[in-house]
Design a protein around this motif. Sequence first.
Motif, PDB file in Angstrom:
ATOM      1  N   ARG A 179       0.808  -1.213   0.000  1.00  0.00           N
ATOM      2  CA  ARG A 179       0.000   0.000   0.000  1.00  0.00           C
ATOM      3  C   ARG A 179       0.847   1.271   0.000  1.00  0.00           C
ATOM      4  O   ARG A 179       0.357   2.340  -0.338  1.00  0.00           O
ATOM      5  CB  ARG A 179      -0.934  -0.015   1.224  1.00  0.00           C
ATOM      6  CG  ARG A 179      -1.942  -1.159   1.197  1.00  0.00           C
ATOM      7  CD  ARG A 179      -2.820  -1.178   2.424  1.00  0.00           C
ATOM      8  NE  ARG A 179      -3.722  -0.036   2.484  1.00  0.00           N
ATOM      9  CZ  ARG A 179      -4.650   0.139   3.423  1.00  0.00           C
ATOM     10  NH1 ARG A 179      -4.778  -0.755   4.384  1.00  0.00           N
ATOM     11  NH2 ARG A 179      -5.419   1.215   3.408  1.00  0.00           N
ATOM     12  N   LEU A 180       2.085   1.171   0.417  1.00  0.00           N
ATOM     13  CA  LEU A 180       2.947   2.352   0.409  1.00  0.00           C
ATOM     14  C   LEU A 180       3.358   2.697  -1.017  1.00  0.00           C
ATOM     15  O   LEU A 180       3.325   1.835  -1.909  1.00  0.00           O
ATOM     16  CB  LEU A 180       4.206   2.096   1.236  1.00  0.00           C
ATOM     17  CG  LEU A 180       4.037   1.799   2.724  1.00  0.00           C
ATOM     18  CD1 LEU A 180       5.408   1.525   3.349  1.00  0.00           C
ATOM     19  CD2 LEU A 180       3.357   2.939   3.440  1.00  0.00           C
ATOM     20  N   PRO A 181       3.762   3.940  -1.254  1.00  0.00           N
ATOM     21  CA  PRO A 181       4.241   4.292  -2.600  1.00  0.00           C
ATOM     22  C   PRO A 181       5.477   3.481  -2.976  1.00  0.00           C
ATOM     23  O   PRO A 181       6.324   3.185  -2.121  1.00  0.00           O
ATOM     24  CB  PRO A 181       4.600   5.782  -2.465  1.00  0.00           C
ATOM     25  CG  PRO A 181       3.850   6.269  -1.274  1.00  0.00           C
ATOM     26  CD  PRO A 181       3.774   5.102  -0.342  1.00  0.00           C
ATOM     27  N   GLN A 186      -5.922   5.802   7.004  1.00  0.00           N
ATOM     28  CA  GLN A 186      -6.808   5.769   5.842  1.00  0.00           C
ATOM     29  C   GLN A 186      -6.086   5.300   4.588  1.00  0.00           C
ATOM     30  O   GLN A 186      -6.653   4.584   3.762  1.00  0.00           O
ATOM     31  CB  GLN A 186      -7.413   7.152   5.609  1.00  0.00           C
ATOM     32  CG  GLN A 186      -8.415   7.579   6.663  1.00  0.00           C
ATOM     33  CD  GLN A 186      -8.902   9.004   6.467  1.00  0.00           C
ATOM     34  OE1 GLN A 186      -8.330   9.764   5.677  1.00  0.00           O
ATOM     35  NE2 GLN A 186      -9.955   9.382   7.168  1.00  0.00           N
ATOM     36  N   LYS A 187      -4.824   5.688   4.446  1.00  0.00           N
ATOM     37  CA  LYS A 187      -4.095   5.389   3.210  1.00  0.00           C
ATOM     38  C   LYS A 187      -3.306   4.080   3.264  1.00  0.00           C
ATOM     39  O   LYS A 187      -3.253   3.336   2.288  1.00  0.00           O
ATOM     40  CB  LYS A 187      -3.123   6.529   2.901  1.00  0.00           C
ATOM     41  CG  LYS A 187      -3.803   7.836   2.518  1.00  0.00           C
ATOM     42  CD  LYS A 187      -2.819   8.971   2.371  1.00  0.00           C
ATOM     43  CE  LYS A 187      -1.927   8.801   1.164  1.00  0.00           C
ATOM     44  NZ  LYS A 187      -2.664   8.931  -0.109  1.00  0.00           N
ATOM     45  N   TYR A 188      -2.707   3.795   4.429  1.00  0.00           N
ATOM     46  CA  TYR A 188      -1.723   2.715   4.457  1.00  0.00           C
ATOM     47  C   TYR A 188      -2.000   1.592   5.450  1.00  0.00           C
ATOM     48  O   TYR A 188      -1.436   0.516   5.335  1.00  0.00           O
ATOM     49  CB  TYR A 188      -0.335   3.301   4.737  1.00  0.00           C
ATOM     50  CG  TYR A 188       0.036   4.386   3.758  1.00  0.00           C
ATOM     51  CD1 TYR A 188       0.079   4.136   2.390  1.00  0.00           C
ATOM     52  CD2 TYR A 188       0.307   5.677   4.198  1.00  0.00           C
ATOM     53  CE1 TYR A 188       0.395   5.132   1.479  1.00  0.00           C
ATOM     54  CE2 TYR A 188       0.628   6.685   3.300  1.00  0.00           C
ATOM     55  CZ  TYR A 188       0.667   6.412   1.953  1.00  0.00           C
ATOM     56  OH  TYR A 188       0.988   7.413   1.053  1.00  0.00           O
ATOM     57  N   GLY A 189      -2.835   1.803   6.445  1.00  0.00           N
ATOM     58  CA  GLY A 189      -3.133   0.720   7.377  1.00  0.00           C
ATOM     59  C   GLY A 189      -3.034   1.153   8.819  1.00  0.00           C
ATOM     60  O   GLY A 189      -2.843   2.334   9.141  1.00  0.00           O
ATOM     61  N   GLN A 190      -3.119   0.189   9.726  1.00  0.00           N
ATOM     62  CA  GLN A 190      -3.140   0.475  11.151  1.00  0.00           C
ATOM     63  C   GLN A 190      -1.749   0.801  11.678  1.00  0.00           C
ATOM     64  O   GLN A 190      -0.741   0.401  11.114  1.00  0.00           O
ATOM     65  CB  GLN A 190      -3.707  -0.727  11.915  1.00  0.00           C
ATOM     66  CG  GLN A 190      -2.938  -2.023  11.672  1.00  0.00           C
ATOM     67  CD  GLN A 190      -3.669  -3.216  12.246  1.00  0.00           C
ATOM     68  OE1 GLN A 190      -4.161  -3.171  13.365  1.00  0.00           O
ATOM     69  NE2 GLN A 190      -3.747  -4.293  11.484  1.00  0.00           N
ATOM     70  N   LEU A 191      -1.720   1.545  12.772  1.00  0.00           N
ATOM     71  CA  LEU A 191      -0.464   1.835  13.450  1.00  0.00           C
ATOM     72  C   LEU A 191      -0.187   0.715  14.454  1.00  0.00           C
ATOM     73  O   LEU A 191      -1.103   0.017  14.904  1.00  0.00           O
ATOM     74  CB  LEU A 191      -0.560   3.170  14.193  1.00  0.00           C
ATOM     75  CG  LEU A 191      -0.754   4.405  13.286  1.00  0.00           C
ATOM     76  CD1 LEU A 191      -1.105   5.635  14.123  1.00  0.00           C
ATOM     77  CD2 LEU A 191       0.503   4.669  12.483  1.00  0.00           C
TER      78      LEU A 191
END
Length: 229
Positions: A122-124, A222-227
């Motif tokens: 999901r990361l760039p 929202q963009k990449y996932g849970q912390l």
Amino acid sequence: MDQTRHFHHQATLPAILILLLATIGLLFYGIYHYADQTTLPSGAAQSSIGVLLEEASASKLKQLQKSGISFVYLKATGDTEAEVKLVKQTKLAYGIMVNVDSQTSASQQVAKVEKQVKSFGRLPILLDTGQSDLDASGLTRLSEMAKLLQAKMPKQEVMVNASRSYAGLMPKGIKFLATSQKAPSRLKYCFWQYTSKGHVAATGFSHYTMYAYLGTNQQYKQKYGQLTQ
């Protein structure tokens, strides 16, 4: 000459010795507790930090997650897919870092990456030439590869390790990775490589390249996932 005359006050020498011993004590305390500390960014959200992994293992990924790391970048190699499977067993988000060679055509490099990696996360996708000061060939190759990847994977974000001042040379929609010593503008950069000699608690004394997401924690979720913390 009496050597005691060098000290105008009787308390001077004891004070110096006490200060020296205290300094040595603090030094040993810092070394002893170094393994319990994680190198954190200054002026950025500390909950959304990540590292670049030379190689991933199940035990190392668990240690990273336990230490509050939220995401990892994996290098595009022949072992990447096996490492991706391990990451997917954790709460860590992941992305792929591609070493860009300015002497090899963009199409050849992108074709190689497509063979090595099937799941980009999901990361760039991070394109990095490894150059601290980009030359014309490095900039050209970054731009060409970013454009190709955007065309092939329109839903996948692409990020370049380059100054935002080169935005006019890059395709529209490209993200930028900052490498400055001070926290960069959140309006200009997506992620920040805040150290290349970082330490993560409970993972030994390895030097990690570490990143911080420059948005809010809610934006990260929202963009990449849970912390992880």
